[in-house]
Design a protein around this motif. Structure first.
Motif, PDB file in Angstrom:
ATOM      1  N   ILE A 128      44.413  25.935  28.996  1.00 53.61           N
ATOM      2  CA  ILE A 128      45.023  26.207  27.740  1.00 53.61           C
ATOM      3  C   ILE A 128      44.100  27.501  27.186  1.00 53.61           C
ATOM      4  N   GLU A 129      44.785  28.604  27.100  1.00 53.00           N
ATOM      5  CA  GLU A 129      44.115  29.874  26.698  1.00 53.00           C
ATOM      6  C   GLU A 129      43.529  29.632  25.330  1.00 53.00           C
ATOM      7  N   GLU A 173      48.573  24.558  18.408  1.00 50.79           N
ATOM      8  CA  GLU A 173      49.628  23.529  18.195  1.00 50.79           C
ATOM      9  C   GLU A 173      49.036  22.125  18.515  1.00 50.79           C
ATOM     10  N   LEU A 174      48.343  22.403  19.767  1.00 48.87           N
ATOM     11  CA  LEU A 174      47.760  21.109  20.498  1.00 48.87           C
ATOM     12  C   LEU A 174      46.703  20.252  19.352  1.00 48.87           C
ATOM     13  N   LEU A 221      49.834  17.681  26.558  1.00 51.34           N
ATOM     14  CA  LEU A 221      49.163  19.008  26.545  1.00 51.34           C
ATOM     15  C   LEU A 221      50.378  19.984  27.191  1.00 51.34           C
ATOM     16  N   ARG A 234      48.518  18.243  16.863  1.00 58.02           N
ATOM     17  CA  ARG A 234      49.179  17.285  17.283  1.00 58.02           C
ATOM     18  C   ARG A 234      48.149  16.156  17.425  1.00 58.02           C
ATOM     19  N   SER A 252      44.712  30.557  21.720  1.00 59.06           N
ATOM     20  CA  SER A 252      46.349  30.760  21.931  1.00 59.06           C
ATOM     21  C   SER A 252      46.854  29.868  20.963  1.00 59.06           C
ATOM     22  N   ALA A 253      48.386  30.263  20.650  1.00 56.19           N
ATOM     23  CA  ALA A 253      49.059  29.438  19.835  1.00 56.19           C
ATOM     24  C   ALA A 253      49.125  27.916  20.243  1.00 56.19           C
ATOM     25  N   ARG A 254      49.436  28.086  21.703  1.00 57.95           N
ATOM     26  CA  ARG A 254      49.417  26.599  22.315  1.00 57.95           C
ATOM     27  C   ARG A 254      48.177  25.791  21.922  1.00 57.95           C
ATOM     28  N   GLU A 255      46.919  26.309  21.861  1.00 56.81           N
ATOM     29  CA  GLU A 255      45.849  25.767  21.562  1.00 56.81           C
ATOM     30  C   GLU A 255      45.872  25.370  20.217  1.00 56.81           C
TER      31      GLU A 255
END
Length: 241
Positions: free
Chosen positions: A183-184, A192-193, A241, A196, A187-190
């Motif tokens: 996961i970068e 968001e994780l 993930l 959660r 990043s936005a994904r990081e």
């Protein structure tokens, strides 16, 4: 605690480096095993360059360490993820990560065991993973991390009579190079994780080394065969993930 010598696999950076530095502060000698040079230095740090994916090289390194040091602690921290979906998973993924996560630990402990049994004291620790409970794209990683739990429980039963405890620290998502390889970073994904995770943040290297220090402590000899999830509550429910 100057009589204690700890092997830490993957001790060159991240969790292994933080734990190694903290053990040295307590007077330990630390033998770090890694493929590259450590990102830190200390007079009580011994670096052994070895690729734990290579069974023969691992056996040679284990023998040399046991001949030169009376090992009291073995912390098997090194790990790799090798993510892919089921359709792309290969038997060689299982073979490779079995050697890294399980086989190398077996070899290192077999070499260190005579010293531990002679002193009737030892601490054996694994860096497991919340992924042992299942995570998409982790066929080989989850399988071998789950295997760590079974192996640790078996060793705990065999070694308890010798004053040797065996435990697993199982991190959730932690800010390390392994995590950022999936996961970068930033990043936005990081982000968001992190939202959660029940505690609302990613884990840190210090979160994990805190748990390892508890199990390393010579006074904590009544806990063995256990897996401690250090995951911000991620093991309580589901976390993708």
């Amino acid at each position: 605690m100057s009589d204690y010598t700890a092997i830490i696999t993957g001790g060159s950076k991240g969790i292994g480096a933080d734990l190694g530095q903290r053990l040295i502060e307590k007077g330990y000698t630390v033998v770090s095993l890694s493929r590259g040079a450590p990102e830190w230095s200390n007079a009580k740090l011994v670096h052994v360059e070895v690729d734990l994916l290579d069974a023969s090289a691992t056996e040679q390194a284990a023998g040399e360490i046991a001949a030169q040091h009376e090992v009291s602690h073995l912390i098997h921290n090194a790990g790799m993820i090798w993510p892919n979906l089921l359709e792309e998973a290969k038997p060689s993924d299982l073979t490779g990560l079995t050697q890294l996560h399980l086989g190398s630990a077996l070899t290192l402990l077999q070499a260190s065991l005579p010293s531990m049994k002679a002193k009737q004291f030892g601490r054996v620790l694994f860096n497991g993973s919340r992924a042992a409970l299942g995570v998409p794209t982790r066929t080989a990683y989850s399988a071998t991390k789950a295997g760590i739990i079974g192996m640790a429980r078996t060793w705990a039963l065999e070694l308890a009579q010798h004053g040797i405890t065996v435990n697993v620290v199982a991190p959730g998502p932690v800010q390390t190079d392994n995590f950022w390889g999936i996961i970068e970073k930033g990043s936005a994904r990081e982000a968001e994780l992190a939202k959660r995770i029940p505690v609302g943040r990613l884990g840190t290297v210090r979160d994990i080394s805190n748990a390892f220090l508890f199990f390393c402590d010579p006074e904590n000899g009544f806990v063995t065969g256990q897996t401690l999830y250090v995951c911000g509550g991620g093991s309580v429910g589901t976390l993708s993930l």
